[in-house]
Design an enzyme around this catalytic site. Sequence first.
Site, PDB file in Angstrom:
ATOM      1  N   LYS A  31      26.541  43.500  38.051  1.00 32.03           N
ATOM      2  CA  LYS A  31      27.758  43.972  37.394  1.00 32.03           C
ATOM      3  C   LYS A  31      27.586  45.427  36.977  1.00 32.03           C
ATOM      4  O   LYS A  31      26.612  45.778  36.310  1.00 32.03           O
ATOM      5  CB  LYS A  31      28.045  43.107  36.165  1.00 32.03           C
ATOM      6  CG  LYS A  31      29.391  43.411  35.537  1.00 32.03           C
ATOM      7  CD  LYS A  31      29.691  42.472  34.401  1.00 32.03           C
ATOM      8  CE  LYS A  31      29.056  42.883  33.113  1.00 32.03           C
ATOM      9  NZ  LYS A  31      29.528  44.174  32.565  1.00 32.03           N
ATOM     10  N   ASP A  58      33.151  45.904  36.631  1.00 34.28           N
ATOM     11  CA  ASP A  58      33.709  45.416  35.363  1.00 34.28           C
ATOM     12  C   ASP A  58      34.297  46.580  34.573  1.00 34.28           C
ATOM     13  O   ASP A  58      33.682  47.073  33.631  1.00 34.28           O
ATOM     14  CB  ASP A  58      32.571  44.716  34.595  1.00 34.28           C
ATOM     15  CG  ASP A  58      32.971  44.256  33.206  1.00 34.28           C
ATOM     16  OD1 ASP A  58      34.165  44.000  32.973  1.00 34.28           O
ATOM     17  OD2 ASP A  58      32.066  44.144  32.354  1.00 34.28           O
ATOM     18  N   LYS A  60      37.567  46.389  33.485  1.00 32.12           N
ATOM     19  CA  LYS A  60      38.585  45.784  32.608  1.00 32.12           C
ATOM     20  C   LYS A  60      39.872  46.609  32.574  1.00 32.12           C
ATOM     21  O   LYS A  60      40.284  47.089  31.521  1.00 32.12           O
ATOM     22  CB  LYS A  60      38.040  45.613  31.187  1.00 32.12           C
ATOM     23  CG  LYS A  60      36.798  44.746  31.105  1.00 32.12           C
ATOM     24  CD  LYS A  60      36.380  44.539  29.652  1.00 32.12           C
ATOM     25  CE  LYS A  60      35.185  43.651  29.504  1.00 32.12           C
ATOM     26  NZ  LYS A  60      33.939  44.186  30.083  1.00 32.12           N
ATOM     27  N   ASP A  63      46.616  48.475  32.019  1.00 38.24           N
ATOM     28  CA  ASP A  63      47.559  49.593  32.091  1.00 38.24           C
ATOM     29  C   ASP A  63      48.863  49.046  32.689  1.00 38.24           C
ATOM     30  O   ASP A  63      48.997  47.838  32.895  1.00 38.24           O
ATOM     31  CB  ASP A  63      46.944  50.707  32.966  1.00 38.24           C
ATOM     32  CG  ASP A  63      47.393  52.102  32.536  1.00 38.24           C
ATOM     33  OD1 ASP A  63      48.608  52.289  32.319  1.00 38.24           O
ATOM     34  OD2 ASP A  63      46.538  52.989  32.430  1.00 38.24           O
ATOM     35  N   THR A 122      34.033  37.964  24.644  1.00 40.20           N
ATOM     36  CA  THR A 122      33.049  37.015  24.074  1.00 40.20           C
ATOM     37  C   THR A 122      32.441  37.522  22.766  1.00 40.20           C
ATOM     38  O   THR A 122      31.757  36.769  22.076  1.00 40.20           O
ATOM     39  CB  THR A 122      31.920  36.745  25.092  1.00 40.20           C
ATOM     40  OG1 THR A 122      31.618  37.961  25.768  1.00 40.20           O
ATOM     41  CG2 THR A 122      32.333  35.720  26.106  1.00 40.20           C
ATOM     42  N   ARG A 215      21.515  42.014  28.398  1.00 40.72           N
ATOM     43  CA  ARG A 215      20.372  42.318  27.543  1.00 40.72           C
ATOM     44  C   ARG A 215      19.232  41.297  27.588  1.00 40.72           C
ATOM     45  O   ARG A 215      18.072  41.715  27.514  1.00 40.72           O
ATOM     46  CB  ARG A 215      20.856  42.587  26.114  1.00 40.72           C
ATOM     47  CG  ARG A 215      21.549  43.954  26.019  1.00 40.72           C
ATOM     48  CD  ARG A 215      22.398  44.088  24.796  1.00 40.72           C
ATOM     49  NE  ARG A 215      23.562  43.197  24.861  1.00 40.72           N
ATOM     50  CZ  ARG A 215      24.511  43.161  23.935  1.00 40.72           C
ATOM     51  NH1 ARG A 215      24.420  43.944  22.877  1.00 40.72           N
ATOM     52  NH2 ARG A 215      25.540  42.360  24.063  1.00 40.72           N
TER      53      ARG A 215
HETATM   54  O1  C5P Z   1      23.933  42.028  27.319  1.00 43.13           O
HETATM   55  P1  C5P Z   1      24.897  40.885  27.510  1.00 43.13           P
HETATM   56  O2  C5P Z   1      24.273  39.690  28.208  1.00 43.13           O
HETATM   57  O3  C5P Z   1      25.635  40.531  26.240  1.00 43.13           O
HETATM   58  O4  C5P Z   1      25.948  41.479  28.533  1.00 43.13           O
HETATM   59  C1  C5P Z   1      27.161  40.871  28.820  1.00 43.13           C
HETATM   60  C2  C5P Z   1      27.917  41.789  29.715  1.00 43.13           C
HETATM   61  O5  C5P Z   1      29.169  41.171  30.018  1.00 43.13           O
HETATM   62  C3  C5P Z   1      28.245  43.146  29.117  1.00 43.13           C
HETATM   63  O6  C5P Z   1      28.177  44.085  30.189  1.00 43.13           O
HETATM   64  C4  C5P Z   1      29.669  43.033  28.633  1.00 43.13           C
HETATM   65  O7  C5P Z   1      30.361  44.248  28.729  1.00 43.13           O
HETATM   66  C5  C5P Z   1      30.231  42.023  29.646  1.00 43.13           C
HETATM   67  N1  C5P Z   1      31.376  41.243  29.199  1.00 43.13           N
HETATM   68  C6  C5P Z   1      31.372  40.504  28.032  1.00 43.13           C
HETATM   69  N2  C5P Z   1      32.485  39.797  27.661  1.00 43.13           N
HETATM   70  C7  C5P Z   1      33.576  39.803  28.441  1.00 43.13           C
HETATM   71  C8  C5P Z   1      33.571  40.532  29.647  1.00 43.13           C
HETATM   72  C9  C5P Z   1      32.436  41.238  29.998  1.00 43.13           C
HETATM   73  O8  C5P Z   1      30.367  40.451  27.332  1.00 43.13           O
HETATM   74  N3  C5P Z   1      34.626  39.087  28.105  1.00 43.13           N
END
Ligand code: C5P
Length: 243
Positions: A31, A58, A60, A63, A122, A215
């Site tokens: 991603k 990603d 998002k 617009d 999330t 992460r």
């Molecule tokens: O580091 P972590 O596992 O929290 O990363 C989750 C990834 O998913 C991040 O890049 C975040 O921007 C993305 N994301 C998210 N929630 C969403 C859509 C994308 O956490 N609804």
Amino acid sequence: MDQLLVALDVETGARALQLADLLRDLAGGFKVGSRLFTLEGPDLVRRLVDRGARVFLDLKFHDIPNTVAQAVEAAVQTGAWMVDVHASGGVPMMQAAARAGQEAAARVGRPAPLVVGITVLTSMDEAVLRETGVARPLVDQVVSLARMAHAAGLQGVVASPHETAAIRQACGSGFTIVTPGIRGAAAGGDRHDQTRTMGPAEAVRAGANFIVVGRPILAAPDPRAAAHAIADALAQAAGGPHE
Ligand code: C5P
């Protein structure tokens, strides 16, 4: 593991490509989010695609329909396999995005990208959602946005693993559910800014088609070992060991 999408939330294209090479056999895709894209641009997406990686772009998009359609068309030109738009942008915007994905892919002779809708981030909990003016329960808002995405012709949604079962019930088995917010056990204990979290195997058992993990892999002392543990947990959930 096909279902594991690794979020390349790193500072440089060089590090992203290094991680993609390191994790290639463990990840079903990578991603690219707003920071990396803003720094490195479409060239990085093309370089990942040229290496044979599936890329979830990603960004998002949120617009007016015409602008989102043009952005999805541009995403197709980079070779992205999956792109996302905010479902709260409304049905006409999502319809325009879905149509643009199909038409642009047909023009360049590529498979159409998966265009998925963001439901409720999330990182948000019910209190934060309420501050934005949404009074109904969070799960109801997520399911309502997922139904809209489905009706608009999107292939799926991004949602927390906690809402997966409700979305599956509302939108059926052919609808793709992508879940970030993966933590715990195999994915490390620190929740960072995510609030609605779940372990990788549980998320897939709850009905997710893809999990997005950043992460817990990137910040691990050994990212390959961390990705391996998650791939193993997914394989076990699917009924067999990895490899
Ligand atoms: O580091 P972590 O596992 O929290 O990363 C989750 C990834 O998913 C991040 O890049 C975040 O921007 C993305 N994301 C998210 N929630 C969403 C859509 C994308 O956490 N609804």
